[in-house]
Design an enzyme around this catalytic site. Structure first.
Site, PDB file in Angstrom:
ATOM      1  N   LYS A 142      -4.781   4.032  -8.293  1.00  0.00           N
ATOM      2  CA  LYS A 142      -3.754   4.770  -7.560  1.00  0.00           C
ATOM      3  C   LYS A 142      -2.380   4.695  -8.204  1.00  0.00           C
ATOM      4  O   LYS A 142      -1.651   5.665  -8.243  1.00  0.00           O
ATOM      5  CB  LYS A 142      -3.667   4.171  -6.151  1.00  0.00           C
ATOM      6  CG  LYS A 142      -3.841   5.226  -5.106  1.00  0.00           C
ATOM      7  CD  LYS A 142      -3.602   4.820  -3.685  1.00  0.00           C
ATOM      8  CE  LYS A 142      -4.221   3.608  -3.141  1.00  0.00           C
ATOM      9  NZ  LYS A 142      -5.410   3.822  -2.340  1.00  0.00           N
ATOM     10  N   LYS A 176       0.843  -1.199   0.000  1.00  0.00           N
ATOM     11  CA  LYS A 176       0.000   0.000   0.000  1.00  0.00           C
ATOM     12  C   LYS A 176       0.878   1.248   0.000  1.00  0.00           C
ATOM     13  O   LYS A 176       0.592   2.225  -0.691  1.00  0.00           O
ATOM     14  CB  LYS A 176      -0.891  -0.049   1.239  1.00  0.00           C
ATOM     15  CG  LYS A 176      -2.121   0.806   1.207  1.00  0.00           C
ATOM     16  CD  LYS A 176      -3.016   0.570   0.014  1.00  0.00           C
ATOM     17  CE  LYS A 176      -4.458   0.432   0.333  1.00  0.00           C
ATOM     18  NZ  LYS A 176      -5.294   0.017  -0.779  1.00  0.00           N
TER      19      LYS A 176
HETATM   20  P1  NAD Z   1     -12.113  -6.481   2.731  1.00  0.00           P
HETATM   21  O1  NAD Z   1     -11.014  -7.033   3.576  1.00  0.00           O
HETATM   22  O2  NAD Z   1     -13.391  -6.112   3.399  1.00  0.00           O
HETATM   23  O3  NAD Z   1     -12.485  -7.522   1.589  1.00  0.00           O
HETATM   24  C1  NAD Z   1     -11.544  -8.343   0.994  1.00  0.00           C
HETATM   25  C2  NAD Z   1     -12.147  -9.724   0.805  1.00  0.00           C
HETATM   26  O4  NAD Z   1     -11.214 -10.509   0.099  1.00  0.00           O
HETATM   27  C3  NAD Z   1     -12.422 -10.447   2.100  1.00  0.00           C
HETATM   28  O5  NAD Z   1     -13.767 -10.866   2.144  1.00  0.00           O
HETATM   29  C4  NAD Z   1     -11.484 -11.647   2.067  1.00  0.00           C
HETATM   30  O6  NAD Z   1     -12.030 -12.788   2.668  1.00  0.00           O
HETATM   31  C5  NAD Z   1     -11.279 -11.819   0.575  1.00  0.00           C
HETATM   32  N1  NAD Z   1     -10.056 -12.489   0.122  1.00  0.00           N
HETATM   33  C6  NAD Z   1      -8.785 -12.397   0.565  1.00  0.00           C
HETATM   34  N2  NAD Z   1      -7.955 -13.131  -0.188  1.00  0.00           N
HETATM   35  C7  NAD Z   1      -8.712 -13.689  -1.158  1.00  0.00           C
HETATM   36  C8  NAD Z   1      -8.438 -14.542  -2.243  1.00  0.00           C
HETATM   37  N3  NAD Z   1      -7.211 -14.984  -2.479  1.00  0.00           N
HETATM   38  N4  NAD Z   1      -9.461 -14.895  -3.046  1.00  0.00           N
HETATM   39  C9  NAD Z   1     -10.720 -14.459  -2.813  1.00  0.00           C
HETATM   40  N5  NAD Z   1     -11.043 -13.679  -1.782  1.00  0.00           N
HETATM   41  C10 NAD Z   1     -10.045 -13.280  -0.974  1.00  0.00           C
HETATM   42  O7  NAD Z   1     -11.485  -5.267   1.960  1.00  0.00           O
HETATM   43  P2  NAD Z   1     -12.206  -4.085   1.140  1.00  0.00           P
HETATM   44  O8  NAD Z   1     -12.381  -2.926   2.037  1.00  0.00           O
HETATM   45  O9  NAD Z   1     -13.376  -4.638   0.408  1.00  0.00           O
HETATM   46  O10 NAD Z   1     -11.055  -3.717   0.126  1.00  0.00           O
HETATM   47  C11 NAD Z   1     -10.721  -4.634  -0.889  1.00  0.00           C
HETATM   48  C12 NAD Z   1      -9.379  -4.313  -1.514  1.00  0.00           C
HETATM   49  O11 NAD Z   1      -9.489  -3.059  -2.169  1.00  0.00           O
HETATM   50  C13 NAD Z   1      -8.241  -4.217  -0.525  1.00  0.00           C
HETATM   51  O12 NAD Z   1      -7.091  -4.808  -1.058  1.00  0.00           O
HETATM   52  C14 NAD Z   1      -8.040  -2.738  -0.401  1.00  0.00           C
HETATM   53  O13 NAD Z   1      -6.707  -2.401  -0.054  1.00  0.00           O
HETATM   54  C15 NAD Z   1      -8.380  -2.278  -1.784  1.00  0.00           C
HETATM   55  N6  NAD Z   1      -8.731  -0.861  -1.790  1.00  0.00           N
HETATM   56  C16 NAD Z   1      -9.771  -0.393  -1.057  1.00  0.00           C
HETATM   57  C17 NAD Z   1     -10.046   0.958  -1.041  1.00  0.00           C
HETATM   58  C18 NAD Z   1     -11.170   1.548  -0.252  1.00  0.00           C
HETATM   59  O14 NAD Z   1     -11.289   2.760  -0.187  1.00  0.00           O
HETATM   60  N7  NAD Z   1     -12.025   0.766   0.318  1.00  0.00           N
HETATM   61  C19 NAD Z   1      -9.252   1.821  -1.771  1.00  0.00           C
HETATM   62  C20 NAD Z   1      -8.223   1.308  -2.520  1.00  0.00           C
HETATM   63  C21 NAD Z   1      -7.982  -0.033  -2.521  1.00  0.00           C
END
Ligand code: NAD
Length: 537
Positions: A493, A365
């Site tokens: 990003k 990140k």
């Molecule tokens: P979250 O942790 O709520 O959801 C991620 C999901 O992925 C979880 O349900 C987890 O069980 C699942 N997971 C993990 N490894 C996996 C795999 N190998 N195969 C399938 N499922 C898998 O996170 P989020 O808030 O939904 O964010 C998701 C991603 O988006 C993160 O990597 C985060 O860094 C990125 N992101 C989010 C934002 C934001 O503003 N919310 C911004 C930029 C990037």
């Protein structure tokens, strides 16, 4: 209501002999103008920039029929996956709900495609600008029509996963839950070394066995089956799963397409789950977008996409803090003000924050967030000393030139939940040694900012599969666009771009590239804001 289908009531028709409309396609002749610059260093120490206007003729063809499209999310049961699923269902079924402010109507606010407009031109009668919805410029899939599916290492049905995410108002959750109870994420690829150890407790829905080749095959079969079951023409896959650690780039392992496929066969440790998904999607010709920061697209993966003429895009959703940074840093530098220090602090209490509390995942990140001001500083050599090729810094690293100090801190604070807090301090140098300090605080439901981006990425990726081009009159073939979809950069990003080309982080430039490309597909000149009519007599 905001979710009404305006594209069925408003149409754009271009009145030009450069544009042909048939039932199947919109075809345009387009003159691309650019400027080539040669730097000539003279013996007297001066540098001459020789600028040559260039012109190139292109034809663009956009298929008009919007295919029946599926969106498969990796990490479907997470905050973003559940939030966008509920959002689409609420829009589709016109579900309204109560919260303390009164009755809420569903919408797609925060989506570039669904909630923003572009300037089509000027009304000659009034001299006023005419604005049209972004989504009306070319035929695009409507989010309400997307068939949703995906994978998660947590097997919780989507209604319960939505409750676990704690993002949406209860009265909305209550009403969409019946639609989501039957939705269950498919089992996914889980290699514990790639995400934080703290995620293990939810990993109860993982593909059996250790064979990475079998995992690629299974994901491919899942995509095909999803397509068949739902009678789809197209499937877009978006990684919105946990942030992984970086994969090491190793010669002979992930540096070329062939080596990467060999590494899969040999079960090499450095092939991450997100790269397994990328390979499966490339081989199935399903566009794949990486919404997290890790380096899924190792060089071998980009080469594989090129070989298969498949579409990929990434990395990492660009939401609050970074979006503001790519605007603010550009504003300062373009105003001739010199940012000296940018200090960014975040705390959040959702599962993304929990995962990022682990060092290796945080590192991914940090890298993704750090690069966002690089290009805008490098573009102004009056403020920042450029890098000297071959020069080494005191600690032996290659000289990167002068740039602002930039730090990124992320802390996990469970109690704040999805209400992420981002605080930034910009310290800049003003005229005559003055100092300017800007403090920006950004507070909102993280997932409500991020989820609409999943739609933009999906809708634009799908559109790009229907646009082909011919370069010049001699080009006999309609070619597909280049594999790496850098036109999606507005929502990303750390944009992945064609190897060897510059990354553009500026939000305004990214948006202009995208809207001007849509205009090109209609045979319209790019927006220059020249507005000569308003400047001459
Ligand atoms: P979250 O942790 O709520 O959801 C991620 C999901 O992925 C979880 O349900 C987890 O069980 C699942 N997971 C993990 N490894 C996996 C795999 N190998 N195969 C399938 N499922 C898998 O996170 P989020 O808030 O939904 O964010 C998701 C991603 O988006 C993160 O990597 C985060 O860094 C990125 N992101 C989010 C934002 C934001 O503003 N919310 C911004 C930029 C990037």
């Amino acid at each position: 209501p905001t979710n009404a289908r305006h594209e069925q009531r408003e149409f754009i028709r271009v009145n030009s002999d450069k544009v042909q409309y048939t039932n199947e396609a919109i075809t345009t002749d387009y003159k691309y103008l650019n400027t080539h610059v040669e730097k000539v260093h003279h013996d007297d120490g001066t540098t001459e920039y020789v600028a040559t206007p260039i012109e190139r003729q292109y034809q663009f063809k956009t298929e008009r029929k919007v295919p029946r499209t599926g969106l498969m999310m990796v990490g479907w049961g997470g905050n973003n996956g559940t939030t966008i699923t509920a959002t689409i269902l609420a829009n589709k079924h016109n579900i309204t709900w109560h919260n303390k402010d009164g009755v809420q109507v569903p919408n797609y606010y925060g989506s570039l495609v669904r909630a923003s407009t572009i300037r089509l031109g000027t009304d000659p009668a009034t001299g006023k600008d005419v604005w049209v919805p972004f989504s009306n410029v070319l035929p695009m899939v409507h989010p309400n029509d997307l068939v949703l599916g995906g994978w998660d290492i947590s097997g919780l049905p989507m209604d319960q996963a939505m409750a676990r995410s704690k993002v949406l108002d209860y009265d909305l959750q209550r009403q969409v839950a019946p639609y989501m109870a039957e939705m269950k994420p498919l089992a996914s690829v889980y290699y514990p070394d790639f995400i934080a150890q703290n995620q293990e407790e939810r990993a109860d829905n993982t593909l059996p066995g250790q064979s990475k080749a079998a995992h690629v095959d299974q994901i491919r079969a899942d995509i095909r089956e999803f397509k068949r079951q739902n009678n789809l023409d197209q499937v877009i896959v978006v990684w919105t799963a946990n942030t992984e650690r970086y994969s090491e780039i190793i010669a002979g392992v992930n540096d070329t397409a062939d080596n990467l496929l060999k590494a899969v066969e040999q079960n090499h440790d450095e092939v991450s789950p997100s790269t397994i998904f990328a390979i499966a999607c490339i081989l199935e010709n399903a566009p794949y977008v990486n919404g997290a920061p890790q380096n899924t697209f190792v060089p071998g993966c980009i080469e594989l996409a090129e070989k298969h003429k498949a579409f990929i895009g990434g990395d990492d959703l660009k939401t609050g803090q970074t979006k503001v940074k790519s605007v603010l840093a550009e504003f300062l530098v373009n105003a001739g003000i010199k940012p000296l220090s940018i200090a960014s602090y975040n705390h959040l209490g959702n599962n993304d924050g929990y995962n990022l509390s682990s060092q290796r995942q945080f590192k991914s990140k940090e890298i993704s967030k750090a690069s966002v001001v690089d290009d805008c500083c490098a573009a102004n050599h009056l403020l920042y000393r450029p890098a000297v090729p071959g020069k080494k810094t005191a600690d032996g690293k290659a000289d990167k030139g002068e740039h602002p100090d930039h730090c990124i801190v992320i802390k996990y604070q469970p109690a704040v939940g999805d209400q992420k807090v981002a605080m930034d301090d910009y310290t800049s140098e003003l005229c005559m040694g003055g100092r300017n300090r800007l403090y920006v605080t950004n507070l909102c439901e993280d997932s409500l900012l991020a989820s609409p981006l999943l739609l933009d990425l999906t809708i634009l990726a799908e559109l790009m599969t229907r646009i082909t081009y011919k370069a010049g009159a001699d080009d006999k073939e309609w070619n597909s666009m280049y594999s790496v979809l850098s036109l999606l950069s507005y929502s990303l990003k750390a944009p992945v771009v064609k190897p060897g080309t510059d990354v553009v982080n500026s939000l305004n430039r990214q948006r202009a590239a995208c809207t001007n490309f849509l205009r090109a597909c209609l045979g319209l000149a790019p927006e220059s804001d020249l507005l000569l009519e308003t400047r001459v007599w």
